[in-house]
Scaffold this motif. Structure first.
Motif, PDB file in Angstrom:
ATOM      1  N   ARG A  39     -10.559 -38.590   3.848  1.00 64.59           N
ATOM      2  CA  ARG A  39     -10.566 -37.304   4.532  1.00 64.59           C
ATOM      3  C   ARG A  39     -11.845 -36.548   4.190  1.00 64.59           C
ATOM      4  O   ARG A  39     -12.183 -36.366   3.032  1.00 64.59           O
ATOM      5  CB  ARG A  39      -9.362 -36.463   4.091  1.00 64.59           C
ATOM      6  CG  ARG A  39      -9.180 -35.160   4.885  1.00 64.59           C
ATOM      7  CD  ARG A  39      -8.220 -34.214   4.167  1.00 64.59           C
ATOM      8  NE  ARG A  39      -7.048 -34.884   3.642  1.00 64.59           N
ATOM      9  CZ  ARG A  39      -5.922 -35.104   4.334  1.00 64.59           C
ATOM     10  NH1 ARG A  39      -5.829 -34.671   5.575  1.00 64.59           N
ATOM     11  NH2 ARG A  39      -4.913 -35.734   3.791  1.00 64.59           N
ATOM     12  N   VAL A  41     -13.634 -33.320   3.612  1.00 64.75           N
ATOM     13  CA  VAL A  41     -13.266 -31.945   3.289  1.00 64.75           C
ATOM     14  C   VAL A  41     -14.440 -31.029   3.650  1.00 64.75           C
ATOM     15  O   VAL A  41     -15.578 -31.295   3.283  1.00 64.75           O
ATOM     16  CB  VAL A  41     -12.927 -31.812   1.793  1.00 64.75           C
ATOM     17  CG1 VAL A  41     -12.619 -30.359   1.443  1.00 64.75           C
ATOM     18  CG2 VAL A  41     -11.744 -32.714   1.441  1.00 64.75           C
ATOM     19  N   GLY A  81      -8.624 -31.045   8.596  1.00 64.79           N
ATOM     20  CA  GLY A  81      -8.389 -32.458   8.290  1.00 64.79           C
ATOM     21  C   GLY A  81      -8.675 -33.363   9.466  1.00 64.79           C
ATOM     22  O   GLY A  81      -8.087 -34.438   9.584  1.00 64.79           O
ATOM     23  N   ALA A 222     -11.493 -24.975  -3.910  1.00 67.98           N
ATOM     24  CA  ALA A 222     -11.089 -26.378  -3.843  1.00 67.98           C
ATOM     25  C   ALA A 222     -11.586 -27.152  -5.065  1.00 67.98           C
ATOM     26  O   ALA A 222     -10.855 -27.980  -5.636  1.00 67.98           O
ATOM     27  CB  ALA A 222     -11.611 -27.010  -2.555  1.00 67.98           C
ATOM     28  N   THR A 254      -8.183 -28.014   5.537  1.00 71.09           N
ATOM     29  CA  THR A 254      -8.001 -29.439   5.232  1.00 71.09           C
ATOM     30  C   THR A 254      -6.806 -30.085   5.916  1.00 71.09           C
ATOM     31  O   THR A 254      -6.740 -31.316   5.999  1.00 71.09           O
ATOM     32  CB  THR A 254      -7.826 -29.642   3.715  1.00 71.09           C
ATOM     33  OG1 THR A 254      -6.587 -29.031   3.294  1.00 71.09           O
ATOM     34  CG2 THR A 254      -8.974 -29.029   2.944  1.00 71.09           C
ATOM     35  N   VAL A 261      -4.849 -31.362  -2.005  1.00 73.51           N
ATOM     36  CA  VAL A 261      -6.306 -31.231  -2.098  1.00 73.51           C
ATOM     37  C   VAL A 261      -6.785 -31.529  -3.516  1.00 73.51           C
ATOM     38  O   VAL A 261      -7.852 -32.116  -3.714  1.00 73.51           O
ATOM     39  CB  VAL A 261      -6.745 -29.812  -1.669  1.00 73.51           C
ATOM     40  CG1 VAL A 261      -8.150 -29.487  -2.161  1.00 73.51           C
ATOM     41  CG2 VAL A 261      -6.693 -29.686  -0.160  1.00 73.51           C
ATOM     42  N   GLU A 264      -7.745 -35.070  -3.789  1.00 71.86           N
ATOM     43  CA  GLU A 264      -8.595 -35.655  -2.755  1.00 71.86           C
ATOM     44  C   GLU A 264      -9.788 -36.393  -3.382  1.00 71.86           C
ATOM     45  O   GLU A 264     -10.548 -35.803  -4.144  1.00 71.86           O
ATOM     46  CB  GLU A 264      -9.131 -34.571  -1.813  1.00 71.86           C
ATOM     47  CG  GLU A 264      -8.120 -34.083  -0.795  1.00 71.86           C
ATOM     48  CD  GLU A 264      -7.769 -35.151   0.225  1.00 71.86           C
ATOM     49  OE1 GLU A 264      -8.634 -35.985   0.553  1.00 71.86           O
ATOM     50  OE2 GLU A 264      -6.609 -35.150   0.684  1.00 71.86           O
TER      51      GLU A 264
END
Length: 298
Positions: A39, A41, A81, A222, A254, A261, A264
Motif C-alpha cells: 500500500r 501511503v 489507500g 503516521a 490510507t 497503519v 504498514e
C-alpha cells in the motif's frame, strides 16, 4: 545498505552518504526480491521512481489503471489507500522532491499531475530511458545517487523559475510547524489576500494550503504511530482535536485504521530510507526569514 523483511518481501535499502546539491531533494535506493501488494501511503512530496533492474514495479490505482516502470506522482498520492505497488526483482532509485522545487526539475507543475501516477517517459521523453540505462550500467548505489544528483541539479538550474517566495514561505511554515499552522493566518502573514495565496499555492505546488496542512500533519502522526507511540498521545501532540479526529484523518488518507497503519511496511521502510524527514527547502528558508521580517505588501 540495510535490510528489511516483511512476509516474503526482502528489502535492501541504501541511502546517500552526502545530501543532494539541490536543496529539497532526497533519495534512497531499493532492491526488493518479491514486492507483494504494498500500500502506498500518502506523503507530502513529489515522488520520482526510476527503475533500472531486471524486474519492474507495477502500480495499480482504485480505477484499475496500471503504470509500469519509472513514474512520477504528486503530493499525497495514494490517498484513501487507492494505490498499490507490486513486482519481482525490483531495483530502483526513489527521489522525493519538495513541491517548491519540483516544477523546475520535472518541467511541469505538480498541479499538472492532478494526484495521478504518470509515466516518467511522458514528462522526460527519451531522457527517462537514457537515465534508466545509465543507472543500470553503474555498479554501486553511491554512483547511482551521484548520477541522479547531477541530472537533477542540471534540470533544476535550467528549469522553470522558482515558485513565488510567498508560496515557498507558506509551504515552509506548514512543514516547519508539522501541520500545526492556522491556515487562515498564512495570507495575512505574507500580505496577500486569501484568494491570491490559495490560487498561487494550488497552481504552483499542486494542492491547496488546507490540504497541505492536513497531509503534513498526517505524515508526522503516521510515523509516530509506526514508532510505537499510542494513538491517544499522537493525537494530542500532533494537534488533532481528539483520538477520533486522528482516526478519521488516517482512514481518509490510507483507507485503514491507525492500528493497521502502525504495521504498514511502506512506513517502516520509509523510516529506514529517510531516517530524518525534512520537507522544507533550505534555499527558501532564507527567503522565509526575510519575508517574516519584512513581508511584501502587494
Amino acid at each position: 545498505m540495510r535490510t528489511f523483511v516483511h512476509g516474503a518481501a526482502v528489502w535492501e535499502v541504501a541511502s546517500p552518504r552526502r545530501p543532494s546539491r539541490v536543496a529539497g531533494v532526497t533519495m534512497a535506493g531499493f532492491r526488493v526480491r518479491d514486492l507483494d501488494a504494498l500500500r502506498m501511503v500518502p506523503h507530502p512530496a513529489v515522488t520520482l521512481l526510476l527503475d533500472f533492474g531486471a524486474g519492474s514495479p507495477i502500480l495499480n490505482d482504485a480505477a484499475g489503471r496500471q503504470q509500469l516502470g519509472s513514474v512520477v506522482a504528486g503530493p499525497g498520492i495514494g490517498s484513501g489507500g487507492a494505490v498499490w505497488a507490486r513486482g519481482e526483482n525490483v531495483e530502483c532509485v526513489q527521489v522525493r522532491l519538495s513541491p517548491v522545487i519540483a516544477g523546475a526539475i520535472l518541467g511541469a507543475s505538480p498541479a499538472e499531475l492532478d494526484g495521478a501516477v504518470v509515466a516518467l517517459d511522458d514528462l522526460w521523453g527519451r531522457e527517462a530511458s537514457r537515465i534508466r540505462e545509465r543507472l543500470g550500467d553503474v555498479s554501486s548505489w553511491e554512483d547511482r545517487f551521484a548520477l541522479m544528483d547531477a541530472l537533477l541539479a542540471r534540470r533544476y538550474e535550467t528549469g522553470a523559475p522558482p515558485v513565488d517566495p510567498e508560496v515557498a514561505w507558506a509551504w515552509d511554515r506548514i512543514v516547519g510547524g508539522r501541520g500545526l499552522v492556522r491556515v487562515d493566518g498564512l495570507a495575512a502573514e505574507v500580505g496577500w489576500s486569501r484568494k491570491r495565496l490559495w490560487s498561487r499555492f494550488r497552481s504552483q505546488l499542486g494542492l491547496p494550503p488546507k490540504r497541505a496542512v492536513k497531509l503534513v500533519r498526517f505524515d508526522h502522526a503516521a510515523h509516530r504511530l509506526v514508532a510505537g507511540e499510542g494513538a491517544a498521545r499522537v493525537a494530542a501532540d500532533a494537534g488533532y482535536t481528539d483520538q477520533s479526529h486522528l482516526h478519521r484523518d488516517v482512514v481518509a488518507f490510507t483507507g485503514v485504521t491507525p492500528a493497521t497503519v502502525a504495521d504498514e511496511p511502506f512506513l517502516a521502510v520509509d523510516d529506514i530510507a529517510w531516517p530524518s524527514h525534512s520537507l522544507a527547502n533550505p534555499q527558501t528558508t532564507a527567503r522565509s526569514i526575510a519575508l517574516s521580517s519584512s513581508s511584501p505588501r502587494r
